[in-house]
Design a protein around this motif. Structure first.
Motif, PDB file in Angstrom:
ATOM      1  N   ILE A  31     -40.111  67.087 -40.585  1.00  0.00           N
ATOM      2  CA  ILE A  31     -40.023  66.585 -39.208  1.00  0.00           C
ATOM      3  C   ILE A  31     -38.571  66.448 -38.813  1.00  0.00           C
ATOM      4  O   ILE A  31     -38.155  66.847 -37.718  1.00  0.00           O
ATOM      5  CB  ILE A  31     -40.775  65.248 -39.080  1.00  0.00           C
ATOM      6  CG1 ILE A  31     -42.275  65.493 -39.176  1.00  0.00           C
ATOM      7  CG2 ILE A  31     -40.454  64.575 -37.760  1.00  0.00           C
ATOM      8  CD1 ILE A  31     -43.063  64.236 -39.367  1.00  0.00           C
ATOM      9  N   LYS A  45     -36.112  68.034 -39.877  1.00  0.00           N
ATOM     10  CA  LYS A  45     -35.517  69.346 -39.674  1.00  0.00           C
ATOM     11  C   LYS A  45     -35.922  69.939 -38.327  1.00  0.00           C
ATOM     12  O   LYS A  45     -35.099  70.448 -37.586  1.00  0.00           O
ATOM     13  CB  LYS A  45     -35.962  70.268 -40.782  1.00  0.00           C
ATOM     14  CG  LYS A  45     -34.754  70.979 -41.265  1.00  0.00           C
ATOM     15  CD  LYS A  45     -34.877  71.646 -42.524  1.00  0.00           C
ATOM     16  CE  LYS A  45     -34.053  70.883 -43.537  1.00  0.00           C
ATOM     17  NZ  LYS A  45     -34.852  70.554 -44.669  1.00  0.00           N
ATOM     18  N   THR A  48     -31.797  73.656 -29.748  1.00  0.00           N
ATOM     19  CA  THR A  48     -32.247  74.604 -28.735  1.00  0.00           C
ATOM     20  C   THR A  48     -32.015  74.041 -27.346  1.00  0.00           C
ATOM     21  O   THR A  48     -31.569  74.751 -26.450  1.00  0.00           O
ATOM     22  CB  THR A  48     -33.739  74.932 -28.893  1.00  0.00           C
ATOM     23  OG1 THR A  48     -34.433  73.716 -29.084  1.00  0.00           O
ATOM     24  CG2 THR A  48     -33.989  75.884 -30.022  1.00  0.00           C
ATOM     25  N   THR A  61     -28.315  74.367 -26.376  1.00  0.00           N
ATOM     26  CA  THR A  61     -27.878  75.719 -26.059  1.00  0.00           C
ATOM     27  C   THR A  61     -28.510  76.184 -24.753  1.00  0.00           C
ATOM     28  O   THR A  61     -27.923  76.939 -24.002  1.00  0.00           O
ATOM     29  CB  THR A  61     -28.246  76.691 -27.177  1.00  0.00           C
ATOM     30  OG1 THR A  61     -29.619  76.503 -27.477  1.00  0.00           O
ATOM     31  CG2 THR A  61     -27.408  76.490 -28.407  1.00  0.00           C
ATOM     32  N   GLY A  62     -29.688  75.715 -24.528  1.00  0.00           N
ATOM     33  CA  GLY A  62     -30.397  76.158 -23.325  1.00  0.00           C
ATOM     34  C   GLY A  62     -29.744  75.606 -22.044  1.00  0.00           C
ATOM     35  O   GLY A  62     -29.759  76.255 -21.019  1.00  0.00           O
ATOM     36  N   LYS A  63     -29.174  74.438 -22.125  1.00  0.00           N
ATOM     37  CA  LYS A  63     -28.655  73.763 -20.940  1.00  0.00           C
ATOM     38  C   LYS A  63     -27.564  74.572 -20.234  1.00  0.00           C
ATOM     39  O   LYS A  63     -27.561  74.734 -19.025  1.00  0.00           O
ATOM     40  CB  LYS A  63     -28.106  72.374 -21.334  1.00  0.00           C
ATOM     41  CG  LYS A  63     -29.058  71.252 -20.997  1.00  0.00           C
ATOM     42  CD  LYS A  63     -28.947  70.893 -19.557  1.00  0.00           C
ATOM     43  CE  LYS A  63     -30.197  70.262 -18.985  1.00  0.00           C
ATOM     44  NZ  LYS A  63     -30.782  69.153 -19.742  1.00  0.00           N
ATOM     45  N   LYS A  82     -26.736  77.555 -20.016  1.00  0.00           N
ATOM     46  CA  LYS A  82     -27.028  78.841 -19.387  1.00  0.00           C
ATOM     47  C   LYS A  82     -27.656  78.670 -18.015  1.00  0.00           C
ATOM     48  O   LYS A  82     -27.345  79.405 -17.088  1.00  0.00           O
ATOM     49  CB  LYS A  82     -27.994  79.637 -20.266  1.00  0.00           C
ATOM     50  CG  LYS A  82     -27.323  80.202 -21.484  1.00  0.00           C
ATOM     51  CD  LYS A  82     -26.627  81.509 -21.152  1.00  0.00           C
ATOM     52  CE  LYS A  82     -25.828  81.953 -22.358  1.00  0.00           C
ATOM     53  NZ  LYS A  82     -24.774  82.893 -22.033  1.00  0.00           N
ATOM     54  N   THR A  83     -28.563  77.688 -17.936  1.00  0.00           N
ATOM     55  CA  THR A  83     -29.391  77.669 -16.740  1.00  0.00           C
ATOM     56  C   THR A  83     -28.569  77.182 -15.556  1.00  0.00           C
ATOM     57  O   THR A  83     -28.168  76.039 -15.457  1.00  0.00           O
ATOM     58  CB  THR A  83     -30.581  76.720 -16.931  1.00  0.00           C
ATOM     59  OG1 THR A  83     -30.060  75.491 -17.424  1.00  0.00           O
ATOM     60  CG2 THR A  83     -31.580  77.283 -17.913  1.00  0.00           C
ATOM     61  N   ASP A  92     -29.610  77.903 -12.241  1.00  0.00           N
ATOM     62  CA  ASP A  92     -30.545  78.566 -11.336  1.00  0.00           C
ATOM     63  C   ASP A  92     -30.408  77.952  -9.953  1.00  0.00           C
ATOM     64  O   ASP A  92     -30.448  76.739  -9.790  1.00  0.00           O
ATOM     65  CB  ASP A  92     -31.971  78.387 -11.874  1.00  0.00           C
ATOM     66  CG  ASP A  92     -32.921  79.340 -11.219  1.00  0.00           C
ATOM     67  OD1 ASP A  92     -34.127  79.116 -11.337  1.00  0.00           O
ATOM     68  OD2 ASP A  92     -32.459  80.315 -10.593  1.00  0.00           O
ATOM     69  N   ILE A  93     -30.240  78.784  -8.991  1.00  0.00           N
ATOM     70  CA  ILE A  93     -30.157  78.276  -7.622  1.00  0.00           C
ATOM     71  C   ILE A  93     -31.500  78.496  -6.969  1.00  0.00           C
ATOM     72  O   ILE A  93     -32.032  79.606  -6.986  1.00  0.00           O
ATOM     73  CB  ILE A  93     -29.052  79.015  -6.847  1.00  0.00           C
ATOM     74  CG1 ILE A  93     -27.716  78.743  -7.514  1.00  0.00           C
ATOM     75  CG2 ILE A  93     -29.043  78.574  -5.407  1.00  0.00           C
ATOM     76  CD1 ILE A  93     -26.661  79.709  -7.132  1.00  0.00           C
ATOM     77  N   GLN A  94     -32.029  77.417  -6.487  1.00  0.00           N
ATOM     78  CA  GLN A  94     -33.345  77.544  -5.893  1.00  0.00           C
ATOM     79  C   GLN A  94     -33.216  77.774  -4.399  1.00  0.00           C
ATOM     80  O   GLN A  94     -32.553  77.033  -3.690  1.00  0.00           O
ATOM     81  CB  GLN A  94     -34.141  76.268  -6.159  1.00  0.00           C
ATOM     82  CG  GLN A  94     -35.606  76.547  -6.229  1.00  0.00           C
ATOM     83  CD  GLN A  94     -36.282  75.443  -7.016  1.00  0.00           C
ATOM     84  OE1 GLN A  94     -35.729  74.369  -7.181  1.00  0.00           O
ATOM     85  NE2 GLN A  94     -37.465  75.714  -7.484  1.00  0.00           N
ATOM     86  N   MET A  95     -33.790  78.808  -3.965  1.00  0.00           N
ATOM     87  CA  MET A  95     -33.803  79.123  -2.538  1.00  0.00           C
ATOM     88  C   MET A  95     -34.951  78.373  -1.878  1.00  0.00           C
ATOM     89  O   MET A  95     -36.074  78.434  -2.363  1.00  0.00           O
ATOM     90  CB  MET A  95     -34.015  80.619  -2.342  1.00  0.00           C
ATOM     91  CG  MET A  95     -32.910  81.442  -2.937  1.00  0.00           C
ATOM     92  SD  MET A  95     -31.648  81.704  -1.743  1.00  0.00           S
ATOM     93  CE  MET A  95     -30.978  83.244  -2.287  1.00  0.00           C
ATOM     94  N   THR A  96     -34.669  77.706  -0.880  1.00  0.00           N
ATOM     95  CA  THR A  96     -35.755  76.998  -0.189  1.00  0.00           C
ATOM     96  C   THR A  96     -35.991  77.624   1.176  1.00  0.00           C
ATOM     97  O   THR A  96     -35.119  78.305   1.713  1.00  0.00           O
ATOM     98  CB  THR A  96     -35.427  75.518  -0.036  1.00  0.00           C
ATOM     99  OG1 THR A  96     -34.153  75.422   0.593  1.00  0.00           O
ATOM    100  CG2 THR A  96     -35.417  74.817  -1.361  1.00  0.00           C
ATOM    101  N   GLY A  97     -37.090  77.343   1.677  1.00  0.00           N
ATOM    102  CA  GLY A  97     -37.408  77.838   3.008  1.00  0.00           C
ATOM    103  C   GLY A  97     -38.068  79.191   3.043  1.00  0.00           C
ATOM    104  O   GLY A  97     -38.260  79.799   2.033  1.00  0.00           O
TER     105      GLY A  97
END
Lengths: 758, 316
Positions: free
Chosen positions: B291, B293, B301, B304-306, B308-309, B311-316
């Motif tokens: 556990i 480990k 993970t 490392t993932g943070k 990179k992301t 992401d721009i969210q397009m609204t509308g």
């Protein structure tokens, strides 16, 4: 040291075909510029209100991309400019990442070479690459393989240190385990609580160890009482440190190989519910829905009604009970009371009037009514065969009637005052000799019908062969009926009769019939003189009654034959002559002559060569139901518990206790009628005929049975020989069975089986 | 001759070897070892899971050797050493018939050097017998219907077996009956349970093995965990026991216990309860390690993932 390019989903790439539509940066049209001029201040004002600093370029970009939509541009710019905070973060989390996105993300982490190498090497000259652009490729250092099992002393020292560290860590107060799964492991160490429905066993004295709780045989139902305090058991710690060997073996397991693996979960996204199988599965949901519908419209009830009763229905046919009779002794008691019975086969050349003679016999004895004969006569006249009316009594098949030729043996019964007769009308045509052999093998005596006008054709043809075959199948008594004496020129000429009878007797003598067992009777089947009734004294046939009895009288004289009690007591053997549907109540019936033994209703019998068993449901002899029957009868047996495909004519019905063997090799003693070589032959045993071959000519013998020559190359016609036969299929045979060998439509040898072997 | 040699195995050198002869001190007198533990005391056990990295689950079990001073080089009593590997659950071969349950197969093999009497390379009847016993013990624990169309192999290698009697009186010890087998089976049950838990096969409980015996000496009292070289055993009993469910999945009784058979079984259950403590501890320790480990890996993970992301969210 690995570099990689982040691939973006560039619209330029995707829609490169429509490149013309796109105005390049700075290549804005006049109209665009006007729009920028009017809208940019509006956007800027709104952004300033929100406190988002932006450049003119960004606003222009946004406006361009949103097709001059101010509201959308402002929103976009606000979103992109404001620092991300709690609320927005949460909002973003709400939208689940698509699997594709997550996979792409994951792929981003894993370096890989893009196929778009042109982009990769963009702006790199072919030669003289400046030194700052040159990447340095350093080999990734593979991790040295860990030595797992057998380490040296240094390894041991390291391990010892590790242990010490561990012990120090253990000395510190253990922090509470942060995960549920780890804490649940604690349950392993203590036994579960006693369940409520189990009556707790009161403990008399505190035991040191938990022992197996004994369950009382019948726990009395008790009101749930609070379980008494179980004494805390202190179990001694049994854990020991490993031995040197154990330490070496197990210590390496502490370290795991650090390679991170890409799990399926990473690829497919992390949004999993903790208990995915809690609710009903999609299939269950559908089924539930369907069920609810069914219940509402009453379909369920209907299907319920349609259900077949699962309990096995009572067997449609009651099991046939054997009466357990001692047939042999019963037969012995009744022997004196019973009428004699006999079966005779009618043989002779084709068209010599066998069937007509038998028709006459049946008519005159009253077994067939005159009305039937009149009916047949009318039908026959329509076909233009008026003279065949009597023959139609025997020939029942439509083909037989149309062609006027008997094809298969027909069976009829009639009785006189003293004897019950069974007629077996054999076909005379040469093509149907196998059927004739079958019929002859069932008979006790034979009636040879000879046409007084066509003696020559008969002598060349089937009269001769039939005499040989009748002798071969073991018939000893023979009545020669010189037929059609009414149509000789002149009618009832005594001279013709005398010459015919002399010639026939000569042939019979040659064949092996003894004189006292042969009688010659002049008669006429069509007109009926001297068949059952003696001819009138006034007619030209008056001489007949002085010298000769009628055919029927002669048959009665020959009829009594002795069936010994020994034969009756032997195990059952019956060769099936015919398999037919006896009626609705008796769907499967067989007929045949019992060669030996006896059978009663309820007996279980074995059919060879199929080896299937059947039960006798009913027995008929001469058209009357019986409880039992014995050898030399020709009964009809109604069978149950067997499929029709296991029954063929020629199969042997035998007692289940001592079934007949199915053999392929036989040794036989035969009389050759033609020269024999090792050759292919048809072997006829009664109704049965199988292809086979003469495998060996063992020896030739003289009339007294002494060996003339061993291993002859050929057996000439007329010689006796011992031969070995190999059959193509297994056939139920026994020692003493009479066999006839035929090839190419002619009989070449006849004899009996000496020995059988598998 | 050369042709007859088995080329599939490491064969002995062609020339003869002379076995070492260990001379004991002249004054040393061979005495039959005596039990120093209490009758209800179990020998110490070492158990650890995850010893074989290539297997889905594995465990090692040993009874620690007695550290009584001895005059001869030969230890007075053997110490049991068993390894167990579990392969699976894995899909059945394509040609195998459909099975709605997990197909559990057990192999118990003594190493050729495991006992004083050398063992062959092919499993003999006693080893196959142990395998069957073990299978019964495990079948009651594993939740087989959660693994349709799969098989699971439990392979046990006994590195050092328990002796059937005192080695010095070989004739009698041999005749005494294979009491050592009972101890081996108990060990096999415990170690297999640990290995199955390590492999992650769903089980209703941990099954632990325990042995008890009725001895001739001391008024035929029952002893837990008998060491065959120390006792004159009259009857012995092995159980595979699920403590938290209070169930016995396997029981093997040998010898003539007479009226004491009930008590004998109870003693064996006691012994199983004792070994269970070690088993539970070992499993718990291994799980905690795992556990720890995985949580570490999870933290990695997310970190490392943070980055990179973006992401721009397009609204509308």
């Amino acid at each position: 040291m690995l570099r990689h390019k982040n691939i973006e989903y560039d619209e330029d790439e995707l829609y490169s075909d429509e490149g013309e539509d796109y105005a390049e940066e700075g290549g804005y049209t006049q109209e665009d510029k006007d729009n920028f001029a009017t809208l940019t201040p509006v956007v800027r004002a709104e952004l300033d209100e929100a406190g988002v600093p932006t450049t003119a370029k960004q606003i222009e970009d946004a406006l361009w991309h949103y097709y001059w939509d101010v509201g959308k541009s402002v929103a976009y710019l606000k979103n992109s400019r404001t620092p991300r905070e709690g609320k927005q973060e949460a909002k973003k989390e709400e939208k689940p990442k698509s699997k594709f996105e997550q996979a792409a993300e994951k792929a981003d982490e894993v370096p890989f070479m893009t196929s778009r190498t042109a982009e990769w090497f963009k702006g790199v000259p072919w030669t003289n690459v400046p030194c700052e652009m040159i990447g340095q490729i350093v080999p990734a250092e593979p991790e040295p393989p860990r030595i797992k099992l057998l380490g040296g002393s240094s390894k041991l020292a390291k391990l010892a240190e590790e242990r010490r560290k561990k012990a120090a860590a253990a000395a510190q107060p253990a922090q509470p385990s942060e995960t549920d799964s780890a804490s649940s492991l604690d349950r392993l160490t203590k036994p579960k609580d006693v369940k409520e429905n189990v009556a707790p066993v009161p403990k008399a004295e505190p035991k040191k160890y938990a022992i197996r709780r004994k369950r009382s045989p019948t726990p009395p139902p008790k009101a749930p009482t609070p379980p008494p305090e179980e004494p805390k058991e202190q179990l001694p710690s049994l854990r020991s440190s490993p031995s040197a060997f154990g330490r070496a073996l197990s210590s390496s397991s502490g370290q795991t190989n650090g390679t991170r693996q890409m799990a399926l979960q990473d690829l497919l996204g992390s949004s999993y519910s903790s208990s995915p199988f809690e609710g009903p599965s999609p299939d269950d949901a559908v089924i539930q829905k369907a069920k609810a519908q069914q219940a509402s419209n009453g379909l369920a009830k209907k299907t319920e009604a349609l259900k077949i009763e699962s309990t096995p229905a009572a067997p449609s046919q009651p099991k046939v009970r054997s009466k357990g009779l001692d047939v042999a002794s019963l037969w012995n008691e009744e022997k004196s009371k019973r009428k004699a019975s006999a079966a005779f086969v009618v043989i002779g050349h084709v068209d010599h009037g066998k069937s007509t003679l038998m028709g006459r016999l049946l008519l005159d004895t009253g077994a067939v009514s005159q009305r039937d004969i009149d009916k047949y006569k009318k039908q026959a006249t329509e076909l233009g065969k008026a003279s065949f009316a009597l023959a139609w009594v025997m020939d029942t098949g439509s083909e037989e009637r149309e062609r006027g030729v008997t094809v298969d043996i027909a069976q009829h019964y009639f009785s006189t005052d003293n004897v019950d007769f069974t007629i077996l009308d054999a076909p005379g045509h040469r093509d149907f000799v196998p059927n004739m052999i079958g019929g002859a093998s069932m008979a006790d005596l034979a009636v040879l019908v000879v046409d007084a006008n066509q003696l020559e054709s008969g002598m060349k043809g089937q009269t001769r062969e039939h005499i040989l075959l009748a002798h071969a199948v073991g018939l000893q008594k023979l009545v020669v009926a010189v037929n059609k004496l009414d149509s000789t020129t002149p009618a009832w000429d005594q001279e013709i009769f005398r010459s015919v009878s002399a010639e026939v007797l000569k042939l019979l003598k040659q064949t092996g019939f003894t004189e006292e067992n042969v009688a010659v009777i002049p008669c006429s089947g069509l007109s009926g003189e001297n068949v059952a009734k003696a001819p009138a004294a006034s007619s030209g046939a008056a001489w007949v009654s002085k010298e000769h009895p009628t055919l029927l009288q002669q048959l009665e004289k020959f009829a009594p034959h002795l069936t010994s009690i020994d034969t009756v007591k032997k195990p059952l053997r019956l060769q099936i002559a015919d398999v037919f549907r006896g009626g609705i109540t008796n769907p499967l019936s067989i007929a045949g002559r019992i060669k030996s033994g006896n059978v009663q209703v309820g007996d279980s019998v074995t059919i060879q060569p199929s080896g299937e068993t059947a039960t006798i449901k009913g027995i008929e002899v001469s058209g009357e139901g019986r409880d039992w029957t014995v050898s030399d009868d020709i009964p009809t047996l109604h069978l149950v518990d067997i499929e029709p495909q296991h029954l063929r004519s020629g199969d042997v019905v035998c007692s289940s206790q001592k079934p007949v063997k199915v053999v392929k090799n036989i040794t036989a003693k035969v009389q050759a009628l033609d020269s024999l070589l090792p050759q292919r032959v048809d072997i006829h045993v009664g109704r049965l005929h199988v292809p086979g071959g003469i495998s060996h000519l063992v020896a030739t013998e003289d009339a007294r049975g002494e060996t003339l020559k061993k291993k002859p190359r050929i057996v000439k016609a007329g010689q006796r020989a011992v031969i070995r036969l190999a059959l193509d299929d297994g056939v139920p045979l026994e020692d003493g069975d009479r066999i006839v060998l035929r090839t190419d439509g002619s009989t070449i040898a006849a004899g009996r089986i000496e020995a059988i072997s598998l | 001759m050369a042709m007859l040699a088995d080329r599939r195995r490491m064969n002995a050198p062609p020339g003869g070897t002379s076995p070492p002869v260990f001379a004991s001190l002249p004054e040393a007198k061979l005495t039959k070892p005596i039990r120093t533990r209490n009758p209800d005391e179990h020998r110490k056990i070492f158990l650890r899971t995850g010893v074989v990295p290539s297997a889905s689950g594995s465990a090692y079990y040993e009874i620690s050797p007695s550290n009584t001073p001895r005059q001869t080089l030969v230890p007075s009593s053997s110490s049991l050493k068993i390894t167990c590997t579990v392969h699976g659950p894995r899909p059945l071969p394509r040609n195998a018939a459909f099975s709605s349950n997990l197909l559990l197969t057990t192999h118990v093999k003594f190493a050729p050097f495991a006992t004083r009497q050398r063992r062959g390379y092919v499993r003999d009847s006693s080893e196959r017998d142990l395998g069957v016993h073990l299978e019964t013990a495990l079948r009651g624990v594993v939740i087989g219907d959660r693994w349709p169309k799969s098989g699971c192999e439990v392979v046990i290698t006994v590195l050092e077996g328990e002796e059937d009697g005192w080695w010095a009186d070989a004739e009698e010890g041999g005749k005494a009956g294979s009491w050592g087998m009972m101890n081996v089976l108990a060990g096999c049950i415990t170690v297999a349970s640990a290995a199955i838990a390590d492999a992650g096969v769903d089980c209703v409980d941990l099954v632990s093995g325990g042995v008890a015996a009725l001895t001739a000496e001391r008024n035929g009292e029952g002893v837990l965990d008998p060491c065959p070289s120390e006792h004159d055993i009259k009857a012995a009993c092995v159980v595979g026991y699920l403590q938290s469910r209070d169930e016995v999945t396997e029981m093997w009784m040998k010898g003539d216990a007479g009226s004491g058979s009930e008590a004998l079984i109870d003693n064996a259950v006691k012994a199983a309860v004792l070994t269970r403590t070690v088993l539970a501890e070992a499993v718990k320790e291994a799980t905690e390690m795992k556990i720890g480990k995985t949580s570490e890996a999870a933290v990695e993970t997310t970190n490392t993932g943070k980055g990179k992301t973006k992401d721009i969210q397009m609204t509308g």
